[in-house]
Every structure is written in C-alpha cells, then in structure tokens.
Design a protein around this motif. Structure first.
Motif, PDB file in Angstrom:
ATOM      1  N   TYR A 122      38.041  44.669  33.028  1.00 37.32           N
ATOM      2  CA  TYR A 122      37.786  43.984  34.623  1.00 37.32           C
ATOM      3  C   TYR A 122      38.432  42.366  34.512  1.00 37.32           C
ATOM      4  O   TYR A 122      38.528  41.680  33.745  1.00 37.32           O
ATOM      5  CB  TYR A 122      36.415  44.000  34.893  1.00 37.32           C
ATOM      6  CG  TYR A 122      35.808  45.259  34.652  1.00 37.32           C
ATOM      7  CD1 TYR A 122      35.991  46.288  35.518  1.00 37.32           C
ATOM      8  CD2 TYR A 122      34.565  45.355  33.746  1.00 37.32           C
ATOM      9  CE1 TYR A 122      35.538  47.571  35.206  1.00 37.32           C
ATOM     10  CE2 TYR A 122      34.304  46.514  33.654  1.00 37.32           C
ATOM     11  CZ  TYR A 122      34.552  47.677  34.164  1.00 37.32           C
ATOM     12  OH  TYR A 122      34.007  48.871  34.175  1.00 37.32           O
ATOM     13  N   CYS A 123      39.017  42.282  35.807  1.00 33.44           N
ATOM     14  CA  CYS A 123      39.630  41.130  35.928  1.00 33.44           C
ATOM     15  C   CYS A 123      38.773  39.964  36.195  1.00 33.44           C
ATOM     16  O   CYS A 123      37.721  40.078  36.822  1.00 33.44           O
ATOM     17  CB  CYS A 123      40.532  41.059  37.235  1.00 33.44           C
ATOM     18  SG  CYS A 123      41.235  39.625  37.683  1.00 33.44           S
ATOM     19  N   GLY A 124      38.868  38.781  35.247  1.00 36.20           N
ATOM     20  CA  GLY A 124      37.875  37.726  35.287  1.00 36.20           C
ATOM     21  C   GLY A 124      38.020  36.778  36.499  1.00 36.20           C
ATOM     22  O   GLY A 124      37.289  35.944  36.739  1.00 36.20           O
ATOM     23  N   ALA A 125      38.905  37.089  37.390  1.00 35.08           N
ATOM     24  CA  ALA A 125      39.367  36.337  38.760  1.00 35.08           C
ATOM     25  C   ALA A 125      38.617  37.165  39.900  1.00 35.08           C
ATOM     26  O   ALA A 125      38.302  36.478  40.717  1.00 35.08           O
ATOM     27  CB  ALA A 125      40.745  36.140  38.898  1.00 35.08           C
ATOM     28  N   CYS A 126      39.062  38.293  39.642  1.00 34.43           N
ATOM     29  CA  CYS A 126      38.436  39.008  41.058  1.00 34.43           C
ATOM     30  C   CYS A 126      37.290  40.492  40.754  1.00 34.43           C
ATOM     31  O   CYS A 126      36.915  40.757  41.489  1.00 34.43           O
ATOM     32  CB  CYS A 126      39.491  39.382  41.976  1.00 34.43           C
ATOM     33  SG  CYS A 126      40.385  40.990  41.173  1.00 34.43           S
ATOM     34  N   GLY A 127      37.369  40.602  39.385  1.00 35.46           N
ATOM     35  CA  GLY A 127      36.312  41.937  39.226  1.00 35.46           C
ATOM     36  C   GLY A 127      36.987  43.164  39.121  1.00 35.46           C
ATOM     37  O   GLY A 127      36.472  44.089  39.072  1.00 35.46           O
ATOM     38  N   SER A 140      47.090  43.466  33.697  1.00 37.58           N
ATOM     39  CA  SER A 140      47.381  42.589  34.664  1.00 37.58           C
ATOM     40  C   SER A 140      46.441  43.007  35.819  1.00 37.58           C
ATOM     41  O   SER A 140      46.173  44.255  35.574  1.00 37.58           O
ATOM     42  CB  SER A 140      48.766  42.756  35.135  1.00 37.58           C
ATOM     43  OG  SER A 140      49.097  43.775  35.415  1.00 37.58           O
ATOM     44  N   CYS A 141      46.297  42.134  36.939  1.00 40.39           N
ATOM     45  CA  CYS A 141      45.374  42.749  38.097  1.00 40.39           C
ATOM     46  C   CYS A 141      46.231  42.568  39.331  1.00 40.39           C
ATOM     47  O   CYS A 141      47.036  41.686  39.183  1.00 40.39           O
ATOM     48  CB  CYS A 141      44.192  41.782  38.117  1.00 40.39           C
ATOM     49  SG  CYS A 141      43.282  42.089  39.537  1.00 40.39           S
ATOM     50  N   ALA A 142      46.055  43.394  40.005  1.00 44.60           N
ATOM     51  CA  ALA A 142      46.690  43.482  41.310  1.00 44.60           C
ATOM     52  C   ALA A 142      46.547  42.148  42.106  1.00 44.60           C
ATOM     53  O   ALA A 142      47.574  41.713  43.125  1.00 44.60           O
ATOM     54  CB  ALA A 142      46.083  44.483  42.457  1.00 44.60           C
ATOM     55  N   CYS A 143      45.418  41.400  41.864  1.00 49.15           N
ATOM     56  CA  CYS A 143      45.509  39.788  42.342  1.00 49.15           C
ATOM     57  C   CYS A 143      46.379  38.731  41.695  1.00 49.15           C
ATOM     58  O   CYS A 143      46.488  37.884  42.167  1.00 49.15           O
ATOM     59  CB  CYS A 143      43.944  39.450  42.074  1.00 49.15           C
ATOM     60  SG  CYS A 143      43.406  38.636  40.657  1.00 49.15           S
ATOM     61  N   GLY A 144      47.004  39.161  40.735  1.00 47.02           N
ATOM     62  CA  GLY A 144      48.138  38.384  40.143  1.00 47.02           C
ATOM     63  C   GLY A 144      47.641  37.832  38.670  1.00 47.02           C
ATOM     64  O   GLY A 144      48.578  37.358  37.911  1.00 47.02           O
ATOM     65  N   HIS A 145      46.275  38.131  38.313  1.00 44.14           N
ATOM     66  CA  HIS A 145      45.814  37.397  37.131  1.00 44.14           C
ATOM     67  C   HIS A 145      46.454  38.420  35.928  1.00 44.14           C
ATOM     68  O   HIS A 145      46.213  39.668  35.983  1.00 44.14           O
ATOM     69  CB  HIS A 145      44.310  37.612  37.143  1.00 44.14           C
ATOM     70  CG  HIS A 145      43.694  37.139  35.988  1.00 44.14           C
ATOM     71  ND1 HIS A 145      44.010  35.939  35.564  1.00 44.14           N
ATOM     72  CD2 HIS A 145      42.854  37.647  35.172  1.00 44.14           C
ATOM     73  CE1 HIS A 145      43.189  35.528  34.349  1.00 44.14           C
ATOM     74  NE2 HIS A 145      42.435  36.583  34.132  1.00 44.14           N
ATOM     75  N   THR A 146      46.901  37.711  35.026  1.00 46.24           N
ATOM     76  CA  THR A 146      47.218  38.196  33.558  1.00 46.24           C
ATOM     77  C   THR A 146      46.638  37.829  32.442  1.00 46.24           C
ATOM     78  O   THR A 146      46.073  36.736  32.456  1.00 46.24           O
ATOM     79  CB  THR A 146      48.966  37.917  33.511  1.00 46.24           C
ATOM     80  OG1 THR A 146      49.014  36.614  33.500  1.00 46.24           O
ATOM     81  CG2 THR A 146      49.673  38.634  34.522  1.00 46.24           C
TER      82      THR A 146
HETATM   83 ZN    ZN Z   1      42.082  40.239  39.764  1.00 44.11          ZN
END
Ligand code: ZN
Length: 286
Positions: A122-127, A140-146
């Motif tokens: 899971y993304c640490g920035a947005c979950g 990578s996440c759809a929010c841009g976090h890698t």
């Molecule tokens: Zn994210």
C-alpha cells in the motif's frame, strides 16, 4: 591467500540482477517465503529450492528476481502444495553458513526482495494499492508516489592502534562474539562522516587515515555494509556508550581468537588484522 570469501563471493558463478519481466520456464528456480521463513529443499546436506514444473499453479504468482550463471530465480507467491513436496519452510537465518554458497546467497537475497514487496503493498502517502512497474524494480501509486528497494548504508569500522584492534560486544543482542564499531548512515551525512560519528559516539575516540576496505550486501537487515580501517587519533582511552555496547577493548593482534567464518565482512576484517594483512589491500586514505 588473496581473498577470504564472504557470503556474496560466489565466483566463478556470476550474479546478475538486471530487471526483466520474464516468465518462468520448466526447471527455473522458485523462491517461496512465509514471514521469516524460506521454502528449502535439502538434498544430501546441500540446500536447493523448488523448480518450476512447466505449468503455473492456479492462484500462484511468479515474479522474476535475478539470474546466477544462466539459472533464473523467481519469487513464487501463494504456493499450494504438489510442486513443493519434500521441501520445508525454515528460518532464513539458516542461510548463514549454508552450502552451496550461491544458493544461500540466492535464498537470502530473494527474501530481501520478497520482504520489500510484502511491506510495500500500500502507498505510504495515500493508502491505495501499489502497482509493480514493468521497466524496473519499482512500485508506483496512482498519486505519483514511487518506492524503490530499500537499502540502508551502514559502516563497519576496524579502529586500530599499532598492533591493537578495537573490539566490541553489542548490548542486548544474541550475538555474543566480538564485533567492530558499526552503525547506520544518517540523513545528511557522507559515509566518511558516519565513520567518524559512530566511532566517537560508541567509544569516544577520534580517528584518522580512514581507508575504505570493501562492501557487503547484508540482506538480513536491508543493509549495505561498508567496511573501513581507521587509526586512533590522539587518546586511546575508551569512553563506552553503554546503550549500544556492553564492552569495547583493545586486543593485541596475537591475542585475537576470532576464526574465519566465511560469511561476514566484520569477520573478514578482523581476520585481515589478525594476520597482519591490513596494509596490502591498496586503498588510499579518504
Ligand atoms: Zn499513493
């Protein structure tokens, strides 16, 4: 004796970790893990791993990891029995000192990658769910976090004073044998600054003539160990940091009772000092 082999020294075999999206073919090696355990097949005392049968198991996932001299290794997720008969899960600590060495190295390196995938679902920035990239070892996440594989640099420092080596024992750990000063690099510092800071913090000494020796991937703790030799500068009186260390002593070369373990960089550095071969590795002071 030019080289003392440590766990990643698998020559003449060659480890290649270029990323690929390949799929397994019959006979490829499958690395399966469960928490701290790896699925290992023992044959005549030597470790081996399950092999791909040619038919994917329903519900299982196969992710290419690396190659060792033409043999491909895959992360085998959600295994379900039949192909793994005769193999058992055992703690990855068993890879320390296991033979053959290249399989032990493959087993522990695969476990580091398995743990990284597991710990970054899971993304640490947005979950949201993380996606596996197709071109490189990246999530990578759809929010841009890698997220890239986690590798934490740390130093091992052999502090010397003529024929004496500073040897330590760590507080609150199972490992009771003598070690060397060691510690992780903090954000904002160079690795040479880590050497000076850790030695000062742990034993209260200043050092000079810091010389790079060798590095070692240490997958058990997501670490890249970087070994240095350094000489005590000024006072050699030890001021012990008792939260980190239980003991730190100067030991004369002739009184070091460490024996070669063929696994760790710390051990190799102690052995090199013990055998009075510190000056022959040809690195310049930094
Ligand atoms: Zn994210």
């Amino acid at each position: 004796m030019e080289l003392i082999a440590i766990i990643q020294d698998i020559e003449p075999l060659r480890f290649r970790n270029e990323y690929s999206q390949a799929s397994p073919v019959k006979g490829d090696v499958l690395l399966a893990y469960r928490g701290q355990e790896a699925l290992v097949c023992l044959k005549d005392g030597a470790i081996d791993f399950p092999r791909f049968s040619g038919e994917p198991q329903p519900g299982a996932a196969y992710t290419y990891l690396f190659e060792i001299s033409g043999v491909h290794y895959y992360l085998f997720e959600n295994p379900s029995g039949t192909d793994t008969d005769g193999c058992v899960f055992q703690n990855v600590r068993a890879f320390r000192g296991a033979e053959p060495r290249h399989q032990a190295f493959a087993g522990i390196t695969g476990w580091q990658l398995f743990s990284w995938y597991r710990n970054n679902r899971y993304c640490g920035a947005c979950g949201r769910n993380m996606n596996r990239d197709g071109k490189e070892r990246m999530l990578s996440c759809a929010c841009g976090h890698t997220v890239f594989p986690k590798i934490s640099p740390a130093v091992i420092v052999a502090v010397t004073d003529g024929d004496r080596l500073l040897m330590t024992r760590y507080a609150g750990r199972d490992y009771k044998r003598y070690a060397l000063v060691a510690g992780f690099t903090e954000i904002g510092e160079t690795i040479e600054q880590t050497v000076r800071r850790e030695v000062l913090e742990e034993v209260g000494l200043h050092v000079k003539n810091i010389r790079y020796y060798k590095s070692q991937p240490w997958s058990f703790s997501d670490t890249l160990l970087v070994g240095f030799f350094a000489e005590a500068d000024g006072s050699t009186d030890i001021v012990l940091d008792t939260t980190e260390l239980s003991e730190a002593v100067w030991v004369h070369r002739s009184e070091i009772d460490t024996v070669l373990d063929g696994i760790s960089l710390t051990n190799e550095m102690i052995m090199r000092f013990k055998e009075n071969r510190v000056s022959d590795f040809g690195s310049e002071p930094v």
